[in-house]
Enzyme design. Structure first.
Site, PDB file in Angstrom:
ATOM      1  N   GLY A  50       0.838  -1.183   0.000  1.00  0.00           N
ATOM      2  CA  GLY A  50       0.000   0.000   0.000  1.00  0.00           C
ATOM      3  C   GLY A  50       0.873   1.233   0.000  1.00  0.00           C
ATOM      4  O   GLY A  50       1.959   1.239  -0.579  1.00  0.00           O
ATOM      5  N   CYS A  51       0.442   2.259   0.669  1.00  0.00           N
ATOM      6  CA  CYS A  51       1.172   3.523   0.718  1.00  0.00           C
ATOM      7  C   CYS A  51       2.614   3.303   1.171  1.00  0.00           C
ATOM      8  O   CYS A  51       2.861   2.832   2.273  1.00  0.00           O
ATOM      9  CB  CYS A  51       0.474   4.481   1.683  1.00  0.00           C
ATOM     10  SG  CYS A  51       1.377   6.011   1.941  1.00  0.00           S
TER      11      CYS A  51
END
Length: 179
Positions: free
Chosen positions: A14-15
């Site tokens: 993810g991020c």
């Protein structure tokens, strides 16, 4: 230890802002670089990757000393930073560029990643299937400078994002206070 004995590990979780700090704090970690991998566009920009047209994942590439922090320990820490059951992205961030993946750099890494994934699935920590992919490493492109070590440069925004995205609560609920 000589630099030639360092190894690479590449993880999409993810991020990438949220994936740097947990690894950066460990002994034997030489560097953690935010970037893009797995796609087809050469030297993609953040805007291109976010457009979901390049096939890239946001990822971190870790240079580490395996004698101090072995790959199996990196895998353990990786699983504790993500929701490996979410096929649509991670927490607040949705889309292919935020999918989870382990990018292996050797056959040994692939085997260890497969074993750790199987152990996690059998552990009962999650009731849904583990969907994180294990893929061969591809060219890794470092992200723009303002993305590097974001948690150090912008601690307030980083902490707010970590909490606001739901990542902190998820980690706490599945793994306890500090991992």
């Amino acid at each position: 230890m000589e630099k030639s004995n360092y190894e690479l590990a590449t993880f999409a979780g993810g991020c990438f802002w949220c994936m740097v700090k947990p690894f950066d704090e460990q002994p034997g970690i030489i560097s953690v670089v935010s970037g893009y991998t797995g796609g087809t566009t050469e030297n993609p920009t953040y805007e291109q990757v976010c457009s979901e047209t390049t096939g890239h994942y946001e990822a971190v590439q870790i240079t580490y000393n395996p004698e101090i922090f072995p790959y199996k320990d990196l895998l353990r820490l990786y699983w504790q930073q993500i929701d490996p059951t979410d096929p649509g992205g991670q927490f607040y961030d949705r889309g292919q560029s935020y999918h989870t993946a382990i990018f292996y750099h050797s056959e040994k890494q692939r085997q260890l990643a497969e074993e750790s994934k199987m152990k996690l699935a059998e552990s009962g920590v999650f009731t849904k299937p583990i969907v994180t992919q294990i893929l061969p490493a591809k060219t890794f492109y470092p992200a723009e400078t303002y993305h590097q070590a974001y948690y150090k440069k912008n601690p307030e925004r980083y902490n707010a994002y970590q909490v606001g995205s739901g990542r902190s609560a998820f980690i706490r609920n599945h793994w306890g206070e500090k991992k």
